[in-house]
Design a protein around this motif. Structure first.
Motif, PDB file in Angstrom:
ATOM      1  N   ASN B  11       0.807  -1.224   0.000  1.00  0.00           N
ATOM      2  CA  ASN B  11       0.000   0.000   0.000  1.00  0.00           C
ATOM      3  C   ASN B  11       0.838   1.271   0.000  1.00  0.00           C
ATOM      4  O   ASN B  11       0.519   2.233  -0.689  1.00  0.00           O
ATOM      5  N   LYS B  15       0.847   4.086  -2.949  1.00  0.00           N
ATOM      6  CA  LYS B  15       0.466   5.477  -2.667  1.00  0.00           C
ATOM      7  C   LYS B  15       1.502   6.436  -3.264  1.00  0.00           C
ATOM      8  O   LYS B  15       1.160   7.417  -3.919  1.00  0.00           O
ATOM      9  N   ASP B  21      -4.060   9.225  -2.509  1.00  0.00           N
ATOM     10  CA  ASP B  21      -4.263   8.636  -1.188  1.00  0.00           C
ATOM     11  C   ASP B  21      -5.676   8.046  -1.177  1.00  0.00           C
ATOM     12  O   ASP B  21      -6.660   8.756  -0.959  1.00  0.00           O
ATOM     13  N   TYR B  22      -5.736   6.769  -1.427  1.00  0.00           N
ATOM     14  CA  TYR B  22      -7.044   6.118  -1.551  1.00  0.00           C
ATOM     15  C   TYR B  22      -7.846   6.170  -0.249  1.00  0.00           C
ATOM     16  O   TYR B  22      -9.073   6.099  -0.272  1.00  0.00           O
TER      17      TYR B  22
END
Lengths: 101, 464
Positions: B11, B15, B21-22
């Motif tokens: 992750n 990013k 930025d999910y």
């Protein structure tokens, strides 16, 4: 001997069979994950030697030297008669049977 | 660096490499705001048009397939057989609609100041990214799954490696296995390049112009809207982007059909199955898993979510697609790659159920050439022990046979049960914990149903 700075292809084992991911099919688990990459040879070497290359993105990779000046040899395959038969079939339906007479 | 060590940093690597930025779009137990992500992280249709037209992408011609339409009508009931049009996407720079996706990803990477782009793809997308990267002076790495353990390469993928190299990319070729993703993550970490994933909002919004163009093209050629648009479906981005683009220019209901080649029984991660398939994309091996769980992709939240848009999902056989690929050459004089003709094979059958005044659009083609050509693929299949013969395509067994239809009337799509796929999509996204109303509403939008449908599905899943 293949001289330094020759454009070459190397082969490298990325993960040996015992380090492969869980949950992959049995046949795939039996074999290593292998990588092939091309670049400029960093030093004189023979086919089969462990070598370092500099790739197009200026990264260094090490692996077994496979060949110098690699080329693509993929082609249009062997003649496949079925394609002629398909063409003839659909042309006959659309344009009639005397197209080739 | 071990496989597990790299995967555990997945992750954070993602990013940094996509600049999104999910987490900011996530809420509730499992929900996320898809439309907000598409709006904030993507580009408007007007911006995309400008970026693409300045970079050799888009405005491809919509061509009428007059003779294929005649062939359709020769096997239809009287009065039936819709007109078929094809959007000749092979004419984009790099030879496929994937240039639309790559154009936005590379533009965005350049804007953000990245020095290079990386994409994990064995398909046309690699050539598309390499071609667009060349225009911006970006470095480019393409990671592809190419060879089986014997070192035998799928000719179509080898051709794509050649194209990527021609456009100046570094190509990393791997043997079969999902650990390609591990290599990909290591490269992202090492180079700090932009992840030109197929599944970011950039990758998907780039396809929206394909949807808007085909409506505009159809109106200008015929004065009418299309009744049906058939889309080859693999990862879901083509269908998602096209449907979104259509919805941006018209609210008229147009049936969106996804079509994939049926590769039932062949395992996508199997070393021995790898060279038994004649299609490396556009098949059910990608189409079904990505439809029922879009977030299996290489970004935390995929922008390709086909169940939000699809009206019907059909499969065709390898033999049917090869037959239609040759038919496109023989009757229309258009020589294109087989994988791009999956939707054409489906459209050939679907058009028979519509009246003659209706319009079906096949929304892509792809370039063909050494390795990709249907002769190369049929020849390769024969060399791998696949039995190629004329007969009823219904008898085809993927990995064992390719049955070319002995008559065009035998080309018949099979419809998949969308209800089952929707339930599977809900199942894949459920997490332990209490679902809020927000979560239920999110799941409902994921499958284009109402909250009652989601609640009913959860009850069924619990009972199982």
């Amino acid at each position: 001997m293949i001289p330094k700075h020759t454009w070459v292809q190397i082969r490298k084992v990325v993960l040996d069979a015992s380090h492969r991911a869980p949950n992959i099919p049995e046949d795939t688990k039996q074999v290593p994950l292998v990588m092939w990459v091309k670049g400029y040879l960093e030093h004189d070497a023979k086919i089969g030697d462990e070598v370092t290359i500099r790739t197009l993105t200026n990264r260094f990779e090490t692996g077994t030297l496979m060949c110098a000046n690699p080329v693509f040899t993929h082609n249009y395959g062997d003649f496949v008669i079925e394609n002629l038969k398909i063409a003839s079939m659909v042309k006959t339906i659309v344009f009639g049977g005397d197209l080739h007479e | 660096m071990s496989y597990q060590a790299v995967m555990s940093r997945r992750n954070e690597i993602m990013k940094a490499s996509v600049g999104i930025d999910y987490n900011t779009y996530e809420y509730g137990l499992l929900a996320f705001d898809y439309e907000k992500m598409m709006k904030e992280a993507g580009y408007s249709l007007e911006e995309i048009k400008q970026i693409q037209s300045a970079n050799g992408v888009g405005n491809t011609p919509l061509k009428v397939c007059k003779n294929i339409t005649t062939l359709v009508r020769s096997v239809s009931k009287p009065g039936f057989g819709a007109r078929i049009f094809i959007k000749d996407e092979a004419l984009n720079d790099s030879g496929s609609f994937k240039a639309r996706r790559a154009s936005i990803a590379c533009y965005h990477a350049k804007t953000l100041g990245f020095k290079g782009v990386i994409a994990a793809t064995s398909g046309n997308y690699g050539a598309a990214v390499a071609s667009q990267a060349a225009k911006y002076g970006l470095k480019c790495i393409i990671v592809q799954e190419c060879y089986d353990s014997r070192g035998i390469g799928q000719p179509e993928i080898i051709e794509k490696a050649r194209a990527c190299e021609a456009y100046g990319a570094e190509v990393i070729q791997l043997s079969v296995g999902p650990e390609l993703f591990y290599v990909f993550l290591k490269l992202l970490e090492e180079t700090k390049y932009f992840n030109a994933s197929l599944y970011t909002p950039f990758g998907i919004s780039g396809v929206e112009t394909l949807g808007s163009e085909l409506i505009e093209d159809c109106l200008s050629l015929t004065g009418s809207f299309p009744d049906m648009v058939v889309v080859t479906n693999a990862g879901g981005g083509n269908l998602t982007g096209t449907a979104r683009g259509i919805a941006k220019v018209t609210s008229k209901p147009i049936t969106i059909v996804g079509a994939s080649v049926n590769l039932k029984g062949l395992h996508m991660a199997s070393d021995t199955d790898f060279n038994k398939k004649s299609f490396t994309t556009g098949h059910t091996g990608f189409g079904i898993p990505f439809m029922t769980y879009p977030d299996r992709s290489d970004v935390p939240r995929s922008a390709a979510r086909p169940l939000r848009y699809i009206d019907k999902y059909v499969t065709v056989t390898q033999g049917e697609v090869f037959f239609m690929t040759e038919t496109l050459v023989a009757l229309e004089g258009i020589e294109r790659g087989p994988a791009g003709n999956v939707s054409l094979a489906a459209a050939f059958h679907l058009a028979q159920s519509l009246e003659q005044d209706k319009i079906v659009i096949v929304q892509e083609t792809e370039y063909t050439g050494a390795g990709k050509h249907h002769q190369a693929q049929l020849s390769f299949a024969k060399a791998n022990g696949i039995d190629v013969y004329f007969g009823n395509p219904k008898d085809e067994v993927p990995g064992k046979s390719i049955v070319l239809p002995s008559h065009p009337s035998l080309i018949q799509t099979e419809e998949l049960d969308l209800n089952y796929l929707k339930q599977s999509c809900i199942k894949h996204q459920l997490k332990p914990g209490t679902l809020s109303m927000d979560d239920l509403a999110y799941l409902a939008s994921e499958v284009r149903e109402d909250v009652a449908y989601v609640e009913h599905t959860i009850e069924i899943l619990k009972a199982k």
